[in-house]
Design a protein around this motif. Structure first.
Motif, PDB file in Angstrom:
ATOM      1  N   ASP A 157     -16.992 -20.687  17.555  1.00 56.36           N
ATOM      2  CA  ASP A 157     -15.805 -19.884  17.268  1.00 56.36           C
ATOM      3  C   ASP A 157     -16.160 -18.822  16.246  1.00 56.36           C
ATOM      4  N   VAL A 158     -16.148 -17.558  16.674  1.00 53.66           N
ATOM      5  CA  VAL A 158     -16.393 -16.431  15.762  1.00 53.66           C
ATOM      6  C   VAL A 158     -15.205 -15.462  15.818  1.00 53.66           C
ATOM      7  N   SER A 159     -14.035 -15.988  16.105  1.00 53.73           N
ATOM      8  CA  SER A 159     -12.835 -15.155  16.182  1.00 53.73           C
ATOM      9  C   SER A 159     -12.507 -14.528  14.825  1.00 53.73           C
ATOM     10  N   ASP A 160     -11.779 -13.411  14.886  1.00 55.75           N
ATOM     11  CA  ASP A 160     -11.252 -12.772  13.684  1.00 55.75           C
ATOM     12  C   ASP A 160     -12.348 -12.391  12.703  1.00 55.75           C
ATOM     13  N   ASN A 161     -13.351 -11.672  13.217  1.00 52.92           N
ATOM     14  CA  ASN A 161     -14.370 -11.033  12.396  1.00 52.92           C
ATOM     15  C   ASN A 161     -14.371  -9.554  12.748  1.00 52.92           C
ATOM     16  N   GLN A 162     -15.471  -8.865  12.517  1.00 54.67           N
ATOM     17  CA  GLN A 162     -15.583  -7.466  12.941  1.00 54.67           C
ATOM     18  C   GLN A 162     -16.807  -7.275  13.820  1.00 54.67           C
ATOM     19  N   ILE A 163     -17.083  -8.261  14.644  1.00 55.68           N
ATOM     20  CA  ILE A 163     -18.292  -8.252  15.473  1.00 55.68           C
ATOM     21  C   ILE A 163     -18.164  -7.193  16.567  1.00 55.68           C
ATOM     22  N   SER A 164     -19.156  -6.288  16.618  1.00 54.42           N
ATOM     23  CA  SER A 164     -19.125  -5.212  17.608  1.00 54.42           C
ATOM     24  C   SER A 164     -20.182  -5.390  18.693  1.00 54.42           C
ATOM     25  N   THR A 165     -21.191  -6.219  18.429  1.00 56.63           N
ATOM     26  CA  THR A 165     -22.251  -6.423  19.417  1.00 56.63           C
ATOM     27  C   THR A 165     -22.665  -7.889  19.447  1.00 56.63           C
ATOM     28  N   LEU A 166     -23.212  -8.286  20.578  1.00 54.08           N
ATOM     29  CA  LEU A 166     -23.789  -9.616  20.733  1.00 54.08           C
ATOM     30  C   LEU A 166     -25.273  -9.464  21.042  1.00 54.08           C
ATOM     31  N   PRO A 167     -26.131 -10.263  20.430  1.00 58.72           N
ATOM     32  CA  PRO A 167     -27.572 -10.129  20.678  1.00 58.72           C
ATOM     33  C   PRO A 167     -27.931 -10.620  22.078  1.00 58.72           C
ATOM     34  N   PRO A 168     -28.961 -10.041  22.697  1.00 55.02           N
ATOM     35  CA  PRO A 168     -29.404 -10.522  24.018  1.00 55.02           C
ATOM     36  C   PRO A 168     -29.758 -12.004  24.012  1.00 55.02           C
ATOM     37  N   SER A 169     -30.175 -12.507  22.861  1.00 50.38           N
ATOM     38  CA  SER A 169     -30.589 -13.911  22.774  1.00 50.38           C
ATOM     39  C   SER A 169     -29.436 -14.887  22.924  1.00 50.38           C
ATOM     40  N   ILE A 170     -28.212 -14.387  23.057  1.00 48.33           N
ATOM     41  CA  ILE A 170     -27.092 -15.300  23.270  1.00 48.33           C
ATOM     42  C   ILE A 170     -27.284 -16.108  24.557  1.00 48.33           C
ATOM     43  N   GLN A 171     -28.116 -15.595  25.460  1.00 47.83           N
ATOM     44  CA  GLN A 171     -28.368 -16.306  26.711  1.00 47.83           C
ATOM     45  C   GLN A 171     -29.054 -17.646  26.501  1.00 47.83           C
ATOM     46  N   HIS A 172     -29.603 -17.872  25.304  1.00 46.49           N
ATOM     47  CA  HIS A 172     -30.283 -19.143  25.027  1.00 46.49           C
ATOM     48  C   HIS A 172     -29.311 -20.292  24.795  1.00 46.49           C
ATOM     49  N   LEU A 173     -28.038 -19.992  24.604  1.00 49.19           N
ATOM     50  CA  LEU A 173     -27.052 -21.039  24.332  1.00 49.19           C
ATOM     51  C   LEU A 173     -26.562 -21.648  25.644  1.00 49.19           C
ATOM     52  N   GLN A 174     -27.486 -22.228  26.363  1.00 46.73           N
ATOM     53  CA  GLN A 174     -27.207 -22.675  27.726  1.00 46.73           C
ATOM     54  C   GLN A 174     -26.241 -23.854  27.794  1.00 46.73           C
TER      55      GLN A 174
END
Length: 266
Positions: A157-174
């Motif tokens: 859960d990373v809701s309610d931040n100011q995140i504008s991008t996601l790293p390509p490595s997010i694909q590792h969270l299989q």
């Protein structure tokens, strides 16, 4: 290792207004738990970190005391609590997390929502047993890359931040099943998110998304035909596909992108 009796004899009342619970909390099925709270809590008595058998440590305030809860630092002595499986630190005033958090090799759940964090230490990526991470309502402008090293995560859960991008490595969270990203600043959802085939809940409401990746329909477990809250796009200026298509579920989205005529209707 400390006995259950030593937990009961821990006297914190001379420091401030403390509460503590031991393994008698039925919610945790006999695990050794310590709950600390106080309206003026600023720091934790160091003798807490002598409880080497402690499994659950809760240092999140009750709702009525939130405005006066001011803990800004987690002591480095947290590293002594090697048996911890659950660590709750919501609703404090934390600005950083010590590197020693990475020594808690048995940690399964870490809650850090409602603080003032802008980054995480690299060492947090070594928490191999962590499956639940709560970072909502902080000051992140990007998803920390070390989060993507937590390959046993099922809940993020990373809701309610100011995140504008996601790293390509997010694909590792299989193993990820739930990803909550409401109320951020995402303008683009990378196609790598659509490689997370175990996702069952994906909340993207109230970002700045105008388009979804063309492979979004591969997220077949996001079946909001049967579970309307499995995915959320509300509050985004989506045009590709439009909101009415998104409401049909991943199958309809997949058909939309497969249609050779889709560009004519945009």
């Amino acid at each position: 290792m400390k006995s259950a009796r030593s937990f009961s004899s821990l006297n914190l009342s001379t420091d401030q207004q403390w509460k503590y619970l031991t393994e008698h909390d039925p919610k945790f099925e006999g695990q050794r738990k310590l709950k600390i709270e106080g309206k003026e809590l600023v720091s934790v008595p160091l003798r807490v970190f002598g409880l080497e058998g402690l499994q659950v440590l809760e240092m999140s305030p009750e709702r009525e005391s939130c405005l006066r809860y001011r803990m800004e630092l987690i002591p480095r002595e947290i590293s002594h609590l090697r048996s911890l499986t659950l660590l709750y630190m919501d609703s404090n005033n934390l600005k950083e997390i010590p590197a020693e958090i990475g020594t808690l090799s048995n940690l399964e759940r870490l809650t850090l929502s409602n603080n003032r964090l802008t980054s995480l230490p690299p060492e947090i990526g070594g928490l191999e047993k962590l499956h639940s991470l709560h970072l909502a309502n902080n000051n992140f402008t990007e998803l920390p890359a070390q989060v993507c090293q937590l390959r046993h995560l099922t809940f993020l859960d990373v809701s309610d931040n100011q995140i504008s991008t996601l790293p390509p490595s997010i694909q590792h969270l299989q193993k990820l099943e739930t990803l909550l990203m409401l109320f951020n600043s995402l303008e683009q959802l990378p196609g790598n998110v659509c490689l997370l085939r175990n996702l069952r809940t994906l909340w993207l409401g109230y970002n700045h998304l105008r388009a979804l990746p063309e492979n979004f329909g591969a997220l077949v477990n996001l079946d909001w035909g049967n579970n309307y809250c499995s995915c959320n796009f509300e509050g985004n200026p989506l045009v590709r596909p439009p909101q009415e298509v998104c409401g049909g579920g991943p199958g309809v989205i997949r058909e939309y992108f497969a249609s050779p005529y889709r560009a004519l209707g945009e």
